[in-house]
Design a protein around this motif. Structure first.
Motif, mmCIF file in Angstrom:
data_model
loop_
_atom_site.group_PDB
_atom_site.id
_atom_site.type_symbol
_atom_site.label_atom_id
_atom_site.label_comp_id
_atom_site.label_asym_id
_atom_site.label_seq_id
_atom_site.Cartn_x
_atom_site.Cartn_y
_atom_site.Cartn_z
ATOM 1 N N ILE A 30 46.921 4.661 57.684
ATOM 2 C CA ILE A 30 46.015 5.077 58.748
ATOM 3 C C ILE A 30 45.534 3.878 59.564
ATOM 4 O O ILE A 30 45.535 2.742 59.109
ATOM 5 C CB ILE A 30 44.805 5.872 58.203
ATOM 6 N N VAL A 31 45.144 4.205 60.784
ATOM 7 C CA VAL A 31 44.516 3.214 61.658
ATOM 8 C C VAL A 31 43.076 3.651 61.830
ATOM 9 O O VAL A 31 42.812 4.837 62.041
ATOM 10 C CB VAL A 31 45.214 3.193 63.042
ATOM 11 N N ILE A 32 42.154 2.711 61.704
ATOM 12 C CA ILE A 32 40.754 3.052 61.966
ATOM 13 C C ILE A 32 40.353 2.377 63.259
ATOM 14 O O ILE A 32 40.652 1.224 63.504
ATOM 15 C CB ILE A 32 39.841 2.703 60.773
ATOM 16 N N PHE A 33 39.699 3.163 64.086
ATOM 17 C CA PHE A 33 39.537 2.789 65.476
ATOM 18 C C PHE A 33 38.084 2.952 65.875
ATOM 19 O O PHE A 33 37.434 3.903 65.468
ATOM 20 C CB PHE A 33 40.403 3.814 66.251
ATOM 21 N N GLY A 34 37.580 2.035 66.660
ATOM 22 C CA GLY A 34 36.202 2.201 67.136
ATOM 23 C C GLY A 34 35.755 0.971 67.898
ATOM 24 O O GLY A 34 36.291 -0.127 67.707
ATOM 25 N N ASP A 156 50.132 7.941 59.708
ATOM 26 C CA ASP A 156 49.880 9.363 59.455
ATOM 27 C C ASP A 156 48.659 9.860 60.208
ATOM 28 O O ASP A 156 48.548 11.045 60.488
ATOM 29 C CB ASP A 156 49.679 9.592 57.956
ATOM 30 N N CYS A 157 47.716 8.962 60.476
ATOM 31 C CA CYS A 157 46.490 9.423 61.137
ATOM 32 C C CYS A 157 45.757 8.238 61.771
ATOM 33 O O CYS A 157 45.761 7.135 61.216
ATOM 34 C CB CYS A 157 45.595 10.085 60.083
ATOM 35 N N VAL A 158 45.173 8.494 62.923
ATOM 36 C CA VAL A 158 44.326 7.483 63.564
ATOM 37 C C VAL A 158 42.909 8.059 63.606
ATOM 38 O O VAL A 158 42.678 9.097 64.219
ATOM 39 C CB VAL A 158 44.812 7.178 64.998
ATOM 40 N N VAL A 159 42.006 7.408 62.894
ATOM 41 C CA VAL A 159 40.628 7.907 62.840
ATOM 42 C C VAL A 159 39.788 7.106 63.830
ATOM 43 O O VAL A 159 39.653 5.889 63.686
ATOM 44 C CB VAL A 159 40.039 7.732 61.419
ATOM 45 N N ALA A 160 39.265 7.798 64.828
ATOM 46 C CA ALA A 160 38.414 7.111 65.808
ATOM 47 C C ALA A 160 36.952 7.426 65.507
ATOM 48 O O ALA A 160 36.569 8.595 65.406
ATOM 49 C CB ALA A 160 38.765 7.579 67.207
ATOM 50 N N ILE A 161 36.162 6.373 65.320
ATOM 51 C CA ILE A 161 34.734 6.575 65.035
ATOM 52 C C ILE A 161 33.990 6.524 66.364
ATOM 53 O O ILE A 161 34.002 5.504 67.054
ATOM 54 C CB ILE A 161 34.207 5.475 64.090
ATOM 55 N N ASP A 162 33.368 7.644 66.679
ATOM 56 C CA ASP A 162 32.722 7.763 67.987
ATOM 57 C C ASP A 162 31.217 7.511 67.875
ATOM 58 O O ASP A 162 30.531 8.179 67.112
ATOM 59 C CB ASP A 162 32.989 9.195 68.499
ATOM 60 N N THR A 215 38.962 12.380 65.756
ATOM 61 C CA THR A 215 37.725 11.698 66.148
ATOM 62 C C THR A 215 36.588 12.187 65.268
ATOM 63 O O THR A 215 36.430 13.393 65.073
ATOM 64 C CB THR A 215 37.408 11.988 67.629
ATOM 65 N N VAL A 216 35.820 11.226 64.722
ATOM 66 C CA VAL A 216 34.668 11.635 63.909
ATOM 67 C C VAL A 216 33.395 11.054 64.508
ATOM 68 O O VAL A 216 33.408 9.971 65.084
ATOM 69 C CB VAL A 216 34.782 11.198 62.421
ATOM 70 N N ASP A 217 32.319 11.786 64.336
ATOM 71 C CA ASP A 217 31.016 11.335 64.825
ATOM 72 C C ASP A 217 30.523 10.211 63.899
ATOM 73 O O ASP A 217 30.361 10.411 62.701
ATOM 74 C CB ASP A 217 30.073 12.550 64.797
ATOM 75 N N GLY A 218 30.290 9.039 64.490
ATOM 76 C CA GLY A 218 29.856 7.905 63.677
ATOM 77 C C GLY A 218 28.459 7.451 64.028
ATOM 78 O O GLY A 218 28.092 6.301 63.757
ATOM 79 N N SER A 219 27.676 8.353 64.624
ATOM 80 C CA SER A 219 26.351 7.923 65.105
ATOM 81 C C SER A 219 25.291 7.910 64.010
ATOM 82 O O SER A 219 24.232 7.326 64.178
ATOM 83 C CB SER A 219 25.891 8.824 66.255
ATOM 84 N N GLY A 220 25.595 8.554 62.879
ATOM 85 C CA GLY A 220 24.573 8.658 61.822
ATOM 86 C C GLY A 220 24.674 7.560 60.785
ATOM 87 O O GLY A 220 25.162 6.455 61.050
#
Ligand code: ADP
Length: 243
Positions: A30-34, A156-162, A215-220
């Protein structure tokens, strides 16, 4: 009465899938993105620990070169301190070397490089990997595909922290007080965020078109974000285990 057997069947299915995950040792890349301040480094470390992934951070690789004052580090230092992106001629070979060293050495028990992950005092090579800090441009995204294809792997997946911009700025200021990073100063922070908007956000579109983007919410809180990412990754692993 009817839903009891249905529930029973469902929980049996879940049990079988979790056994399959363990047995097949599902490997995902995976790639983690933000944006700077989104917490991708923190989340990547937690995920690597939880799922036994190999964690490769291009920022960490570069900072290590700077610390050791290698020729690469000397070239990268001023660029990083200004908050600019270092050239592909610097970062791509570093990433390529890290990926190949960790993925293709024939003897899994051989002592690898200083980055090798130690578990219970013994060298250990995880199955999946998590890339953090790369790609930052569309051209780097294409390069990553090429590097992975050489290793007969794929993303397999790119997870973007928004995270909203105000919150990013607040977090980087907070981090600046303790990080001691030369690129965590007021002007440089603004520049890094602008660069992210201009050069890195098009990468999101690139992965969205290829169907890999989540895309996942990363504000918390950190724990809330990791919970959301884990749900996504477990779905990806589940689907991969079925194939
Ligand atoms: P952040 O996400 O907070 O900017 P990183 O640790 O990912 O922190 O990166 C720190 C610096 O390292 C970047 O500002 C950039 O100068 C350099 N860098 C890291 N990854 C790359 C990359 N893929 N391409 C170009 N420069 C990079």
């Amino acid at each position: 009465m009817k839903f009891i057997p249905a529930l029973f069947v469902l929980s049996c299915q879940n049990f079988v899938v979790s056994l399959q995950l363990k047995k097949k040792n599902v490997m995902i890349n995976i790639v983690i993105f933000g944006a700077p301040g989104a917490g991708k480094g923190t989340q990547a470390k937690l995920l690597a620990e939880k799922y036994d992934f190999l964690h490769i951070s291009t920022g960490d690789l570069l900072r290590q070169e700077v610390e050791l004052q290698t020729p690469i580090g000397q070239r990268a230092q001023a660029i990083m301190n200004r908050g600019d992106l270092v050239g592909d001629d610097i970062v791509v070979p570093l990433l390529g070397r890290a990926l190949e060293l960790r993925s293709t050495l024939p003897d899994p028990d051989a002592a690898l490089d200083p980055w090798d992950v130690e578990r219970n005092g013994a060298p250990h090579r995880p199955e999946g990997c998590i890339i953090d800090g790369f790609p930052r441009t569309v051209s780097q995204a294409q390069t990553l595909e090429f590097l992975f294809s050489r290793l007969k792997r794929k993303i397999d997946c790119v997870v973007a922290i928004d995270v909203p911009r105000d919150e990013l700025v607040r977090r980087i200021h907070e981090r600046a007080a303790i990080s001691g990073r030369a690129d965590d100063t007021e002007d440089v922070i603004r520049h890094r965020l602008d660069l992210y908007d201009q050069q890195t956000t098009p990468v999101l579109e690139y992965y969205s078109v290829s169907g890999l983007l989540a895309t996942v919410d990363g504000s918390g809180e950190i724990s809330e974000t990791i919970g959301r990412i884990c749900k996504t990754l477990e779905l990806v692993m589940h689907l991969k285990a079925k194939h």
